[in-house]
Motif scaffolding. Structure first.
Motif, short mmCIF file in Angstrom:
data_model
loop_
_atom_site.label_atom_id
_atom_site.label_comp_id
_atom_site.label_asym_id
_atom_site.label_seq_id
_atom_site.Cartn_x
_atom_site.Cartn_y
_atom_site.Cartn_z
N ASP A 16 -25.21 20.35 -0.91
CA ASP A 16 -25.09 20.50 0.54
C ASP A 16 -23.74 21.09 0.93
O ASP A 16 -23.64 21.85 1.89
CB ASP A 16 -25.29 19.14 1.22
CG ASP A 16 -26.76 18.76 1.32
OD1 ASP A 16 -27.61 19.58 0.93
OD2 ASP A 16 -27.05 17.63 1.76
N GLU A 17 -22.70 20.73 0.19
CA GLU A 17 -21.39 21.33 0.47
C GLU A 17 -21.38 22.80 0.08
O GLU A 17 -20.82 23.65 0.79
CB GLU A 17 -20.30 20.58 -0.32
CG GLU A 17 -20.06 19.16 0.15
CD GLU A 17 -18.85 18.54 -0.52
OE1 GLU A 17 -17.85 19.26 -0.71
OE2 GLU A 17 -18.89 17.34 -0.86
N HIS B 58 -27.97 16.22 -2.87
CA HIS B 58 -27.67 15.82 -1.49
C HIS B 58 -26.18 15.62 -1.24
O HIS B 58 -25.81 15.11 -0.18
CB HIS B 58 -28.44 14.55 -1.16
CG HIS B 58 -29.92 14.75 -1.14
ND1 HIS B 58 -30.56 15.45 -0.14
CD2 HIS B 58 -30.89 14.39 -2.02
CE1 HIS B 58 -31.86 15.49 -0.40
NE2 HIS B 58 -32.08 14.86 -1.53
N THR C 135 -23.86 24.93 0.02
CA THR C 135 -24.67 25.76 0.91
C THR C 135 -24.18 25.76 2.35
O THR C 135 -24.68 26.53 3.17
CB THR C 135 -26.13 25.28 0.89
OG1 THR C 135 -26.19 23.91 1.30
CG2 THR C 135 -26.73 25.41 -0.50
N ARG D 269 -24.45 23.15 4.40
CA ARG D 269 -25.17 22.16 5.20
C ARG D 269 -24.27 20.97 5.53
O ARG D 269 -24.32 20.42 6.64
CB ARG D 269 -26.42 21.70 4.45
CG ARG D 269 -27.30 20.77 5.27
CD ARG D 269 -28.52 20.32 4.48
NE ARG D 269 -29.46 21.41 4.28
CZ ARG D 269 -29.73 21.96 3.10
NH1 ARG D 269 -29.11 21.52 2.01
NH2 ARG D 269 -30.60 22.93 2.99
N ARG E 146 -36.36 15.20 3.33
CA ARG E 146 -36.26 16.41 2.50
C ARG E 146 -36.87 16.21 1.12
O ARG E 146 -37.43 17.15 0.54
CB ARG E 146 -34.79 16.81 2.36
CG ARG E 146 -34.15 17.34 3.63
CD ARG E 146 -32.66 17.53 3.43
NE ARG E 146 -32.37 18.42 2.30
CZ ARG E 146 -31.17 18.52 1.74
NH1 ARG E 146 -30.16 17.78 2.17
NH2 ARG E 146 -30.98 19.36 0.73
N LEU F 180 -22.07 21.64 8.53
CA LEU F 180 -22.79 21.53 9.79
C LEU F 180 -22.99 20.07 10.18
O LEU F 180 -22.81 19.69 11.34
CB LEU F 180 -24.14 22.24 9.68
CG LEU F 180 -24.11 23.77 9.59
CD1 LEU F 180 -25.51 24.31 9.35
CD2 LEU F 180 -23.52 24.37 10.86
N LEU F 181 -23.37 19.25 9.21
CA LEU F 181 -23.55 17.83 9.50
C LEU F 181 -22.23 17.18 9.87
O LEU F 181 -22.18 16.30 10.74
CB LEU F 181 -24.16 17.13 8.28
CG LEU F 181 -25.60 17.51 7.92
CD1 LEU F 181 -26.00 16.88 6.60
CD2 LEU F 181 -26.55 17.09 9.02
#
Length: 541
Positions: free
Chosen positions: A106-107, A102, A109, A111, A17, A114-115
């Motif tokens: 990510d939390e 990162h 949004t 993402r 990314r 999902l991970l």
């Protein structure tokens, strides 16, 4: 499954990314260091020039505050004094923002959720981000070492200097790991990390100002506040002086402590939550929020206020430092040539003031980019779709955002000119006249900032997915051309790529209207292209 399961795969995802950002960071740091080392070597070519610089820097409180303590008269010591603070601040902010991007982002949004549904341990995302950022700092420091040695500096001092810069990045990697656990939003986590960077700068500056000058007048020993600052630790390594190698262990210890604290905090909170509870908003919104202009002001006012404080402090300091400028010029004619190349004109004091105003204009360009890139953030998080679902058209919405950013830039330019003039006037006895004169001179830099705004708007409208990276890259090119182009004697064709090159260096020279009109026209074309592209593309895109 352990708490670190999946860390290698997530680290590869982070690399995937951020491959462009990391490449610019890892390669840009040594290239910038090499260029700065070469320019400093040209300005201070012999022992006499460096002796004069060291004496002036050690006795100047302003130089200590902004450049740090000088460690001697060696070329390497002068290079560190001129470049350390700049490189350290860049690396500190890059490291902090990368960790937050990162983890907390990510939390925010979704993402990370999902991970987390796959085979991923609790600490894996944080560990992956820390691993990549620390590795980037180590690699950038190694390349910086090669760059400094390639510039002709001694190996031992180059190792110490590169280690100091890398240590700053590692230290603020730890800071960001903690702030990412505290705030609910990525913006809040970045703000907390940036506040720690600012506090570290203040502590380092205080320690250096309170430091003790050596008997020969060419060295400074910092006072105790510097030891409270990760930025100050890099100075205490004393590269190219009497190196203190053990200081390089302090960032590593802070990293270990920060990671342990971040793990403990992560264990005590829910995914997506923060340990600092978000403040409740008012029961009813202000009437001004019903308009795009009111919303733009509400979202940008905090950023503008922070910038205003920084600009005011720097302006006063630079203005007061003008009184010490003549002493520096008398000690080193080569420095006079460098200042003249940056500021232009025959009067060296006016050239200094013009160079400082030009530096402010370059810096305020970062505010313009930051403010305008909020539109991309609004698009990616869904806020823009909600706004456009009302009676607000695309042109009006984007135009309001651009206008708010430009008005903020105008305010910062005025503040830069007023405070610089006030500081200079307090020394010369004419604060009001100097403030008014330099405020007008600062405003003449506005067309260059309009071009910056036009570039960001055009990228947002035409290349939205790459607009963030390209906007910052363009500003970085402008910065390098503006600060180092003349000193490195780059060809005029390269210098002309920057809009700042075409702005008259008032007060060193008389103002000329034609280049300002041309820059404004170019900005208008770029803005029109951005608006047209935005009206024709999908949202989100």
């Amino acid at each position: 499954m352990s708490a670190l399961t999946g860390t290698p795969r997530l680290a590869r995802l982070v690399l995937r990314r951020d491959r462009i950002r990391l490449a610019i960071w890892v390669l840009g740091t040594p290239l910038l260091g090499y260029a700065l080392a070469g320019s400093v070597a040209g300005i201070y070519p012999d022992e006499a020039a460096r002796q004069g610089y060291a004496t002036t820097s050690a006795s100047s409180l302003v130089a200590r505050a902004f450049n740090g303590p000088i460690a001697g008269t060696d070329l390497g010591a002068v290079v560190v004094a001129e470049t350390y603070v700049t490189l350290a601040l860049i690396v500190a902010l890059l490291s902090s923002f990368a960790v937050v991007r990162h983890t907390r982002q990510d939390e925010e949004t979704g993402r990370a959720e999902l991970l987390g549904a796959s085979v991923v341990g609790r600490y894996a995302p944080l560990t992956a981000a820390l691993t990549v950022v620390v590795a980037a700092n180590v690699l950038a420091a190694a390349l910086l070492l090669l760059a400094l040695v390639g510039a002709g500096l001694p190996l031992a001092g180059s190792v110490a200097a590169a280690g100091a810069i890398g240590g700053v990045g590692i230290a603020f990697t730890a800071v960001a790991a903690v702030t990412a656990q505290l705030s609910v939003t990525a913006r809040g986590a970045n703000a907390l990390a940036a506040a720690v960077v600012g506090l570290s700068f203040v502590l380092r500056a205080a320690g250096d100002v309170l430091g003790e000058q050596s008997a020969d007048g060419t060295r400074v020993r910092s006072a105790w506040p510097s030891w409270l600052s990760p930025l100050g630790w890099g100075n205490q390594v004393r590269a190219f002086g009497d190196e203190q190698w053990w200081v390089l262990a302090l960032p590593v210890l802070l990293l270990a402590a920060g990671v342990a604290l971040a793990y403990a905090l992560a264990e005590r909170r829910d995914l997506g939550a923060g340990l600092i509870a978000p403040r409740r908003g008012p029961a009813t919104g202000a009437a001004g929020l019903l308009s795009p202009a009111g919303l733009a002001w509400r979202t940008q006012r905090g950023t503008l206020l922070g910038w205003a404080v920084g600009v005011a402090v720097l302006g006063l300091s630079m203005g007061v430092a003008a009184d010490e400028f003549n002493a520096m010029i008398d000690a080193n004619p080569a420095a006079a040539e460098a200042i003249n190349a940056m500021g232009g004109g025959d009067n060296l004091l006016d050239a200094y003031l013009a160079a400082m105003l030009g530096l402010f204009a370059l810096t305020i360009g970062a505010y313009v980019v930051q403010a305008l890139l909020r539109v991309r953030g609004d698009e990616t998080d869904g806020t823009l779709e909600a706004a456009l679902a009302t009676a607000v058209g695309r042109t009006r919405w984007l135009g309001t955002q651009v206008l708010a950013a430009v008005l903020g830039a105008v305010a910062l330019l005025l503040l830069a000119g007023l405070t610089t003039g006030l500081g200079y006037g307090l020394v010369t006895g004419d604060p009001l006249g100097s403030a008014v004169e330099l405020a007008g001179a600062a405003l003449l830099r506005l067309p260059a900032l309009l071009v910056v705004a036009g570039v960001v708007t055009a990228l947002f409208g035409l290349l939205p997915r790459r607009s963030v990276a390209l906007s910052w890259a363009v500003l970085l090119v402008f910065l390098l051309l503006g600060q180092l182009g003349a000193v490195l004697e780059l060809p005029q064709a390269a210098l002309d790529l920057s809009p700042y090159t075409h702005v008259p260096s008032v007060p060193a020279v008389d103002p000329v209207a034609l280049p300002l009109v041309v820059l404004t026209a170019v900005a208008a074309l770029l803005l029109a292209a951005g608006v047209a592209g935005f009206r024709r593309r999908d949202v989100p895109s």
